[in-house]
Structures are given as structure tokens and as C-alpha cells.
Design a protein around this motif. Structure first.
Motif, PDB file in Angstrom:
ATOM      1  N   ALA A 101     -14.754 -20.377  -9.326  1.00  0.00           N
ATOM      2  CA  ALA A 101     -14.200 -20.291  -7.971  1.00  0.00           C
ATOM      3  C   ALA A 101     -12.737 -20.738  -7.968  1.00  0.00           C
ATOM      4  O   ALA A 101     -11.880 -20.093  -7.353  1.00  0.00           O
ATOM      5  CB  ALA A 101     -15.030 -21.139  -7.008  1.00  0.00           C
ATOM      6  N   GLY A 102     -12.446 -21.837  -8.663  1.00  0.00           N
ATOM      7  CA  GLY A 102     -11.079 -22.332  -8.728  1.00  0.00           C
ATOM      8  C   GLY A 102     -10.135 -21.341  -9.383  1.00  0.00           C
ATOM      9  O   GLY A 102      -9.028 -21.101  -8.879  1.00  0.00           O
ATOM     10  N   GLN A 103     -10.552 -20.761 -10.491  1.00  0.00           N
ATOM     11  CA  GLN A 103      -9.703 -19.778 -11.176  1.00  0.00           C
ATOM     12  C   GLN A 103      -9.446 -18.580 -10.274  1.00  0.00           C
ATOM     13  O   GLN A 103      -8.323 -18.082 -10.202  1.00  0.00           O
ATOM     14  CB  GLN A 103     -10.352 -19.342 -12.496  1.00  0.00           C
ATOM     15  N   ASN A 104     -10.476 -18.121  -9.568  1.00  0.00           N
ATOM     16  CA  ASN A 104     -10.269 -16.995  -8.661  1.00  0.00           C
ATOM     17  C   ASN A 104      -9.258 -17.332  -7.569  1.00  0.00           C
ATOM     18  O   ASN A 104      -8.418 -16.506  -7.213  1.00  0.00           O
ATOM     19  CB  ASN A 104     -11.594 -16.579  -8.014  1.00  0.00           C
ATOM     20  N   MET A 105      -9.323 -18.551  -7.031  1.00  0.00           N
ATOM     21  CA  MET A 105      -8.375 -18.939  -5.991  1.00  0.00           C
ATOM     22  C   MET A 105      -6.953 -19.012  -6.534  1.00  0.00           C
ATOM     23  O   MET A 105      -6.003 -18.580  -5.885  1.00  0.00           O
ATOM     24  CB  MET A 105      -8.788 -20.275  -5.366  1.00  0.00           C
ATOM     25  N   ILE A 106      -6.801 -19.541  -7.740  1.00  0.00           N
ATOM     26  CA  ILE A 106      -5.486 -19.630  -8.374  1.00  0.00           C
ATOM     27  C   ILE A 106      -4.897 -18.244  -8.604  1.00  0.00           C
ATOM     28  O   ILE A 106      -3.719 -18.006  -8.334  1.00  0.00           O
ATOM     29  CB  ILE A 106      -5.601 -20.423  -9.693  1.00  0.00           C
ATOM     30  N   LEU A 107      -5.724 -17.312  -9.060  1.00  0.00           N
ATOM     31  CA  LEU A 107      -5.237 -15.954  -9.308  1.00  0.00           C
ATOM     32  C   LEU A 107      -4.909 -15.228  -8.004  1.00  0.00           C
ATOM     33  O   LEU A 107      -3.920 -14.488  -7.930  1.00  0.00           O
ATOM     34  CB  LEU A 107      -6.247 -15.162 -10.139  1.00  0.00           C
ATOM     35  N   ALA A 108      -5.717 -15.437  -6.963  1.00  0.00           N
ATOM     36  CA  ALA A 108      -5.422 -14.825  -5.668  1.00  0.00           C
ATOM     37  C   ALA A 108      -4.100 -15.361  -5.134  1.00  0.00           C
ATOM     38  O   ALA A 108      -3.267 -14.603  -4.617  1.00  0.00           O
ATOM     39  CB  ALA A 108      -6.554 -15.094  -4.682  1.00  0.00           C
ATOM     40  N   ALA A 109      -3.879 -16.667  -5.260  1.00  0.00           N
ATOM     41  CA  ALA A 109      -2.623 -17.265  -4.809  1.00  0.00           C
ATOM     42  C   ALA A 109      -1.445 -16.661  -5.560  1.00  0.00           C
ATOM     43  O   ALA A 109      -0.415 -16.326  -4.954  1.00  0.00           O
ATOM     44  CB  ALA A 109      -2.672 -18.786  -4.994  1.00  0.00           C
ATOM     45  N   GLU A 110      -1.592 -16.500  -6.862  1.00  0.00           N
ATOM     46  CA  GLU A 110      -0.525 -15.895  -7.674  1.00  0.00           C
ATOM     47  C   GLU A 110      -0.162 -14.520  -7.131  1.00  0.00           C
ATOM     48  O   GLU A 110       1.015 -14.184  -6.990  1.00  0.00           O
ATOM     49  CB  GLU A 110      -0.973 -15.794  -9.137  1.00  0.00           C
ATOM     50  N   GLY A 111      -1.171 -13.720  -6.806  1.00  0.00           N
ATOM     51  CA  GLY A 111      -0.934 -12.387  -6.272  1.00  0.00           C
ATOM     52  C   GLY A 111      -0.232 -12.397  -4.925  1.00  0.00           C
ATOM     53  O   GLY A 111       0.430 -11.423  -4.556  1.00  0.00           O
ATOM     54  N   LEU A 112      -0.366 -13.498  -4.192  1.00  0.00           N
ATOM     55  CA  LEU A 112       0.284 -13.638  -2.880  1.00  0.00           C
ATOM     56  C   LEU A 112       1.652 -14.307  -2.970  1.00  0.00           C
ATOM     57  O   LEU A 112       2.290 -14.558  -1.954  1.00  0.00           O
ATOM     58  CB  LEU A 112      -0.622 -14.463  -1.952  1.00  0.00           C
ATOM     59  N   GLY A 113       2.074 -14.655  -4.185  1.00  0.00           N
ATOM     60  CA  GLY A 113       3.351 -15.327  -4.362  1.00  0.00           C
ATOM     61  C   GLY A 113       3.291 -16.819  -4.081  1.00  0.00           C
ATOM     62  O   GLY A 113       4.320 -17.475  -3.888  1.00  0.00           O
ATOM     63  N   ILE A 114       2.083 -17.367  -4.061  1.00  0.00           N
ATOM     64  CA  ILE A 114       1.861 -18.786  -3.785  1.00  0.00           C
ATOM     65  C   ILE A 114       1.597 -19.501  -5.103  1.00  0.00           C
ATOM     66  O   ILE A 114       0.779 -19.050  -5.904  1.00  0.00           O
ATOM     67  CB  ILE A 114       0.679 -18.965  -2.812  1.00  0.00           C
ATOM     68  N   GLY A 115       2.259 -20.615  -5.317  1.00  0.00           N
ATOM     69  CA  GLY A 115       2.067 -21.390  -6.531  1.00  0.00           C
ATOM     70  C   GLY A 115       0.873 -22.319  -6.392  1.00  0.00           C
ATOM     71  O   GLY A 115       0.436 -22.652  -5.289  1.00  0.00           O
ATOM     72  N   SER A 116       0.357 -22.765  -7.537  1.00  0.00           N
ATOM     73  CA  SER A 116      -0.789 -23.673  -7.532  1.00  0.00           C
ATOM     74  C   SER A 116      -0.853 -24.447  -8.838  1.00  0.00           C
ATOM     75  O   SER A 116      -0.266 -24.057  -9.834  1.00  0.00           O
ATOM     76  CB  SER A 116      -2.091 -22.889  -7.328  1.00  0.00           C
ATOM     77  N   VAL A 117      -1.590 -25.548  -8.773  1.00  0.00           N
ATOM     78  CA  VAL A 117      -1.902 -26.300  -9.979  1.00  0.00           C
ATOM     79  C   VAL A 117      -3.306 -26.861  -9.832  1.00  0.00           C
ATOM     80  O   VAL A 117      -3.686 -27.356  -8.777  1.00  0.00           O
ATOM     81  CB  VAL A 117      -0.872 -27.417 -10.272  1.00  0.00           C
ATOM     82  N   TRP A 118      -4.079 -26.744 -10.898  1.00  0.00           N
ATOM     83  CA  TRP A 118      -5.446 -27.271 -10.956  1.00  0.00           C
ATOM     84  C   TRP A 118      -5.375 -28.740 -11.344  1.00  0.00           C
ATOM     85  O   TRP A 118      -4.668 -29.107 -12.294  1.00  0.00           O
ATOM     86  CB  TRP A 118      -6.238 -26.474 -11.995  1.00  0.00           C
ATOM     87  N   LEU A 119      -6.114 -29.578 -10.604  1.00  0.00           N
ATOM     88  CA  LEU A 119      -6.114 -31.018 -10.846  1.00  0.00           C
ATOM     89  C   LEU A 119      -7.545 -31.473 -11.102  1.00  0.00           C
ATOM     90  O   LEU A 119      -8.393 -31.418 -10.205  1.00  0.00           O
ATOM     91  CB  LEU A 119      -5.519 -31.750  -9.632  1.00  0.00           C
ATOM     92  N   GLY A 120      -7.819 -31.895 -12.305  1.00  0.00           N
ATOM     93  CA  GLY A 120      -9.176 -32.265 -12.686  1.00  0.00           C
ATOM     94  C   GLY A 120      -9.692 -33.494 -11.963  1.00  0.00           C
ATOM     95  O   GLY A 120      -8.960 -34.447 -11.737  1.00  0.00           O
TER      96      GLY A 120
END
Length: 173
Positions: A101-120
């Protein structure tokens, strides 16, 4: 953006502008998270969306120094595993389901021009317990990870490491 290009281009973004993520884009990101496969289609995740700056700072404190990007992001999403909904014969699949789920959200954000970082968060139980306490979560709901989202205030140059042929094995080790 073509999907493979987005996957290969994606970088962890830790600094953000003040531009707000629209509710429509946030919904798209969440929908992408919910579109991933889960064990036996249990959909054993939940998402806690935080925009309040004071709460984002508390989340950062609870997760330790590596979570500092929460202090400047527009939205933080805490991914949660719901053990009451998890696959009864192997409940630990909730961890994989949350990661997908997290990876999908990160990739969707990338496609929208939104940056992200995963925090364990999980399996560092001190972080898990601090997030659980911060949000008064039930014992059956376990913090998995946090993703900070915002429009990039930094640009990451260069390519990801090359394809590593030595890490690929066909038919046998």
C-alpha cells in the motif's frame, strides 16, 4: 508520466515547499494505496491522514530523528495494520500488505508531481508504541510506517544504481 519511467525516476524527497496537496490528489494517493493486492484480499490496512503541523511534529518526535521530514511536509500518512482483518492463518501478512500500500501511494504521488519519503516504524517496537499512544490506537491496530508527502523543495539528480545482473538468478542459485 509512463509508469515505468515514474518507478525508475522516483527519489525520496525530504524537503517540501508550502504548496498544499489538494483533497483530490490526496484521495488519488489513498486510492492507490487501497488498490494494491493484500493476502486473501483481506484489505487489512487503515490509513491515518495528518495535516495538523503540531501533530506532524509529535509524529516526528515519536519516530525519532530520521522522521524529521514530517516537520516540513504537507501531509503525513500513518499506515496501520489491522490484525482483526488480517488473514487468520498467517496474520503477519499484514506487514507485506502495508508495504505494498505504501509503495503504491509513493508511486501515485510521483505521478502527480508530489514528493514523498517512507519512514520506517514497524518492527522498531519503541516507535510502534509511541505512535500507538499518540493516536490512542487499539491493541489490534499496529503502526507500520509513515509516509511524508509534499511538493518537492529539492531536486534529486542522477540515476538509481544500475541494474545488478549479479543479483538475478535464473532457474537456480
Amino acid at each position: 508520466m509512463e509508469l515505468t519511467e515514474g518507478v525508475l525516476k522516483r527519489r525520496s524527497i525530504r524537503r517540501y515547499t508550502d504548496q498544499k496537496i489538494t483533497d483530490e490528489d490526496l484521495h488519488t494517493i489513498l486510492r492507490a494505496g487501497m488498490s494494491g493486492p493484500t493476502c486473501a484480499n483481506t484489505r487489512d490496512w487503515s490509513f491515518l491522514v495528518v495535516r495538523d503541523k503540531a501533530v506532524l511534529n509529535q509524529m516526528a518526535d515519536a519516530n525519532g530523528n530520521p522522521a524529521w521530514p514530517l516537520r516540513g511536509c504537507d501531509v503525513g500518512i500513518l499506515i496501520l495494520g489491522d490484525l482483526e482483518r488480517a488473514f487468520p492463518h498467517a496474520k503477519d501478512y499484514w506487514v507485506i500488505d502495508g508495504a505494498i500500500a505504501g509503495q503504491n501511494m509513493i508511486l501515485a504521488a510521483e505521478g502527480l508531481g508530489i514528493g514523498s519519503v517512507w519512514l520506517g516504524t514497524w518492527p522498531q517496537m519503541d516507535r510502534v508504541e509511541r505512535q500507538r499512544q499518540l493516536f490512542s490506537l487499539p491493541e489490534t491496530v499496529t503502526p507500520h510506517s509513515i509516509i511524508a508527502f509534499g511538493y518537492p523543495a529539492e531536486e534529486k539528480a542522477g540515476e538509481h544504481p544500475d541494474y545488478e545482473e549479479s543479483q538475478v538468478h535464473f532457474e537456480k542459485w
